[in-house]
Design a protein around this motif. Structure first.
Motif, PDB file in Angstrom:
ATOM      1  N   GLU A 318       0.839  -1.208   0.000  1.00  0.00           N
ATOM      2  CA  GLU A 318       0.000   0.000   0.000  1.00  0.00           C
ATOM      3  C   GLU A 318       0.872   1.255   0.000  1.00  0.00           C
ATOM      4  OE1 GLU A 318      -3.294   0.230   2.779  1.00  0.00           O
ATOM      5  OE2 GLU A 318      -3.668  -1.916   2.527  1.00  0.00           O
ATOM      6  N   ALA A 319       1.896   1.221   0.861  1.00  0.00           N
ATOM      7  CA  ALA A 319       2.801   2.366   0.923  1.00  0.00           C
ATOM      8  C   ALA A 319       3.593   2.497  -0.377  1.00  0.00           C
ATOM      9  CB  ALA A 319       3.749   2.217   2.103  1.00  0.00           C
ATOM     10  N   GLY A 323       4.085   5.600  -2.995  1.00  0.00           N
ATOM     11  CA  GLY A 323       5.409   6.104  -3.329  1.00  0.00           C
ATOM     12  C   GLY A 323       5.699   5.974  -4.817  1.00  0.00           C
ATOM     13  N   LEU A 324       5.348   4.825  -5.360  1.00  0.00           N
ATOM     14  CA  LEU A 324       5.693   4.543  -6.752  1.00  0.00           C
ATOM     15  C   LEU A 324       4.893   5.414  -7.720  1.00  0.00           C
ATOM     16  CD1 LEU A 324       7.766   2.476  -7.748  1.00  0.00           C
ATOM     17  CD2 LEU A 324       5.849   1.076  -8.509  1.00  0.00           C
ATOM     18  N   ILE A 325       3.583   5.520  -7.456  1.00  0.00           N
ATOM     19  CA  ILE A 325       2.760   6.360  -8.333  1.00  0.00           C
ATOM     20  C   ILE A 325       3.266   7.796  -8.249  1.00  0.00           C
ATOM     21  CG2 ILE A 325       0.450   7.272  -8.777  1.00  0.00           C
ATOM     22  CD1 ILE A 325      -0.652   4.625  -7.646  1.00  0.00           C
ATOM     23  N   GLY A 326       3.532   8.243  -7.014  1.00  0.00           N
ATOM     24  CA  GLY A 326       4.066   9.588  -6.824  1.00  0.00           C
ATOM     25  C   GLY A 326       5.388   9.755  -7.554  1.00  0.00           C
ATOM     26  N   VAL A 380      12.481   8.527  -2.390  1.00  0.00           N
ATOM     27  CA  VAL A 380      11.094   8.076  -2.212  1.00  0.00           C
ATOM     28  C   VAL A 380      11.056   6.650  -1.652  1.00  0.00           C
ATOM     29  CG1 VAL A 380       8.913   7.588  -3.388  1.00  0.00           C
ATOM     30  CG2 VAL A 380      10.238   9.596  -4.020  1.00  0.00           C
ATOM     31  N   PHE A 381      11.965   5.831  -2.146  1.00  0.00           N
ATOM     32  CA  PHE A 381      12.009   4.431  -1.718  1.00  0.00           C
ATOM     33  C   PHE A 381      12.261   4.330  -0.202  1.00  0.00           C
ATOM     34  CE2 PHE A 381      14.546   0.523  -1.047  1.00  0.00           C
ATOM     35  CZ  PHE A 381      13.640  -0.414  -1.500  1.00  0.00           C
ATOM     36  N   PHE A 382      13.268   5.044   0.281  1.00  0.00           N
ATOM     37  CA  PHE A 382      13.568   4.963   1.705  1.00  0.00           C
ATOM     38  C   PHE A 382      12.479   5.626   2.542  1.00  0.00           C
ATOM     39  CE2 PHE A 382      17.908   4.032   0.176  1.00  0.00           C
ATOM     40  CZ  PHE A 382      18.028   2.800   0.794  1.00  0.00           C
ATOM     41  N   ALA A 383      11.900   6.685   1.987  1.00  0.00           N
ATOM     42  CA  ALA A 383      10.782   7.323   2.683  1.00  0.00           C
ATOM     43  C   ALA A 383       9.652   6.315   2.864  1.00  0.00           C
ATOM     44  CB  ALA A 383      10.305   8.541   1.900  1.00  0.00           C
TER      45      ALA A 383
END
Ligand SMILES: Nc1ncnc2c1ncn2[C@@H]1O[C@H](COP(=O)(O)OP(=O)(O)OP(=O)(O)O)[C@@H](O)[C@H]1O
Ligand SMILES: [Mg+2]
Lengths: 409, 223
Positions: A318-319, A323-326, A380-383
């Motif tokens: 879900e997260a 993140g990925l779409i963003g 974004v990945f680490f976030a």
């Protein structure tokens, strides 16, 4: 199992559309803004470095030893044609420019100012750094009799000079005699390099040599190197070849440019930190709230035997979707902005007065590097990873049956 | 299923200490349809949770097919619940984003049954439980009674050894309660599923073959 987790994660994402979209939008805005800014900052620095190299230093410059400490004609490079012969044998050098300069007094009918007279070959400078593109008024020539001069734009302003006006240059020649020479202005240039624009007058090499009483002499020989990778190697070679000369790279001649680049790197890093924080907080908020409001559902799932691993995968997904779409939309938008700013450029003319102090030109073009998108991805990945830790911790800690019976939370 | 000298004490050795269960010894046979009954606070839910591996006893042993499940780790327990025990809770049993069909098939999916088998089982149960018309609806779109029948379908779908239901009728009106119990009884007889309830609802008691009455954590009647 992964398939079910994926299915659940995707459905749950759109069960709370507004919230998800808000977070995605936050990531898109911050990420694309960051990319655009980074490209612009880098573009500014690249532009500065380029104009400096093109208008003055080349990748490497040769000076007589001591000259840069004491700019007198006692420290000049002589036997220039021999040096040129040696240089033409080094295959890494694409072109070079021989220059002879002397400091003195520049006078007009209005005013006089200290300045530098610099002898060049127009043909050489054209192939060296397309100097002709720096001309803003008049022509790229020294007039019909080769007696004309090109004047820096800021200097021209200070002296109220226009194309066609005359100026008189007074200085010592090689014998220590004070002499004066007059020039008609054939063109005005603006390089963005303040040391040139504010106090330099370009004239022909023959003209200045004669005025100073010198032959076969130069104060600087600037080199263009084909490949950036070979600059240091060529520098070493030249040091052996010309032990009597100072061989300096552009970044040694203009350490300020490197400092500016470092400052921009800090800027960029800070922007990444901001994007990271926005993404992390945004995703964290949404995931935390949605885990808490679904705590009973998760408890039922765990109670009937759903492995904790699957629930964890679901929440991570879900997260990750957020993140990925963003990330994808944000980098796409950022990329478009970058392409636009790299081709059309952005017009900074409204800030011109302020920026010109630092040598920026009015229209800035952005740089685009592949690594921008990598860096953004990792931010974004680490976030995303960081943002699910606490919600997952909550789920790990709960006793499902107590929540189902309403005894907890 | 066998319980030996089971004790359950909440907050042991504190002023809040509650002795919820005291020396429970019980055996459940395959195909039984049993209700744990007794007054509120007598320990029905506590006992059911222990049987289902959702909680651990303070002392004593619980066996399922000669395995001592009271000694299992949480992960082992989760696996055991998934494979062997179907749960029906008082209300809101379903996953909100999944359709009725997906909810019924959820456990079978986790257990990696193949799709054909899952589909066949869903149709079979839907017809017994009379939920064929709502298979493609979401839990939020159906009534409480329908939701409980879907929960029953999910619990029995993978043919677990044991079905546990804590007050499954508490949120239903009498008509729906009676209907749910009749259907559960049908399934019990048709598929020989062992069912244990915790309830004091008369519709549940009516349908039960065996009734165990608890009082203050002690078995006072078993008929
Ligand atoms: N998680 C818990 N923590 C502390 N005490 C508990 C907990 N669960 C149950 N108890 C206590 O254990 C005793 C038995 O409770 P239990 O819920 O098993 O009763 P019950 O028979 O199911 O009652 P009801 O008919 O009201 O559901 C009660 O005194 C209750 O307060
Ligand atoms: Mg109870």
């Amino acid at each position: 199992m992964y398939k079910i987790a994926h299915h659940l994660a995707w459905l749950n994402l759109w069960r709370r559309k507004a919230r998800s979209l808000l977070v995605i939008l936050m990531i898109i805005m911050s990420l694309s803004g960051l990319l655009a800014l980074q490209g612009l900052y880098d573009g500014m620095i690249t532009h500065l470095i380029n104009t400096t190299i093109r208008s003055d230093s080349g990748e490497i410059s040769l000076y007589a030893k001591e000259y840069r400490l004491d700019k007198s004609l006692d420290h000049i490079l002589s036997h220039v044609s021999q040096v040129e012969e040696e240089l033409s044998r080094i295959k890494e050098i694409s072109t070079y420019s021989v220059r002879l300069e002397q400091e003195g007094l520049i006078a007009t009918a209005h005013k006089s100012l200290g300045g530098t007279l610099k002898g060049i070959s127009l043909e050489n400078e054209k192939s060296f750094g397309r100097f002709d593109t720096f001309i803003t008024k008049g022509t790229y020539s020294f007039g019909r009799k080769n007696k004309g001069a090109l004047v820096g734009s800021a200097l021209a302003d200070k002296l109220h000079l226009k194309v066609g006006n005359r100026l008189i240059f007074t200085a010592q020649d090689a014998n220590g005699e004070i002499n004066a020479i007059s020039f008609r202005i054939s063109g005005i240039f603006k390089t963005g390099n303040p040391s040139l624009d504010e106090n330099t007058v370009f004239v022909s090499m023959e003209n200045i040599s004669q005025f100073l009483g010198l032959t076969e002499s130069a104060t600087q020989i600037a080199l263009r190197i084909k490949e950036a990778d070979s600059i240091k190697k060529v520098q070493k070679e030249l040091q052996i070849l010309f032990p009597y000369a100072d061989i300096l790279r552009w970044d040694e001649l203009y350490p300020l440019l490197i400092q500016m680049r470092d400052i921009m790197d800090i800027f960029n890093l800070t922007s990444y930190a901001i994007v990271f924080i926005i993404a992390a907080l945004g995703i964290f908020g949404v995931i935390l709230v949605s885990v808490l409001e679904r705590i009973r559902e998760f408890s039922i799932m765990l109670a009937i035997g759903t492995p904790y691993k699957m629930v964890r995968t679901q929440i991570l997904l879900e997260a990750s979707f957020l993140g990925l779409i963003g990330y994808i939309a944000g980098t796409f938008l950022g990329w478009i902005l970058l392409i636009y700013m790299a081709t059309a450029g952005i017009d900074l003319r409204s800030f011109k007065a302020g920026l010109e102090l630092y040598g920026y030109s009015a229209i800035m073009y952005a740089d685009i590097h592949f690594y921008y998108f990598f860096q953004a991805f990792f931010a974004v990945f680490f976030a995303t990873l960081l943002s699910v830790l606490w919600p997952l911790h909550i789920l790990k800690r709960i006793k499902p049956i107590q929540i189902i019976q309403g005894k907890m939370l | 299923m066998k319980l030996v000298h089971i004790y359950k004490t909440f907050y042991p050795n504190t002023p809040k200490e509650v002795k919820a269960l005291t020396d429970i010894n019980l055996t459940f046979k395959k195909g039984e349809f049993t209700t744990l009954s007794g007054e509120s606070g007598s320990g029905k839910t506590t006992l059911l949770n222990l049987i289902g591996g959702l909680d651990t006893p303070t002392s004593g042993q619980i066996f399922l097919d000669d395995q001592e499940i009271s000694a299992f780790s949480e992960t082992q327990m989760a696996k055991l619940r998934l494979k062997n025990i179907g749960f029906i809770f008082q209300a809101y049993n379903l996953i909100q984003v999944l359709t009725v069909r997906e909810n019924i098939g959820f456990i079978m999916q986790l257990l990696k049954f193949d799709d054909k088998e899952i589909d066949a089982r869903i149709s079979e149960l839907a017809s017994i439980l009379q939920i064929e018309d709502i298979l493609d609806k979401l839990p939020g779109e159906i009534s409480g009674g329908q939701q409980q029948r879907v929960a029953v379908a999910r619990a029995v779908a993978s043919r677990p050894k044991l079905i546990l239901a804590d007050e499954p009728t508490a949120n239903l009106d009498s008509k729906n309660s009676e209907r749910l119990m009749r259907m559960l009884r049908t399934l019990n007889e048709k598929e020989h599923i062992t069912v244990i309830f915790a309830s004091h609802d008369k519709y549940v008691l009516e349908q039960s073959k065996r009734i165990i009455v608890l009082d203050d954590g002690v078995v006072i009647e078993d008929r």
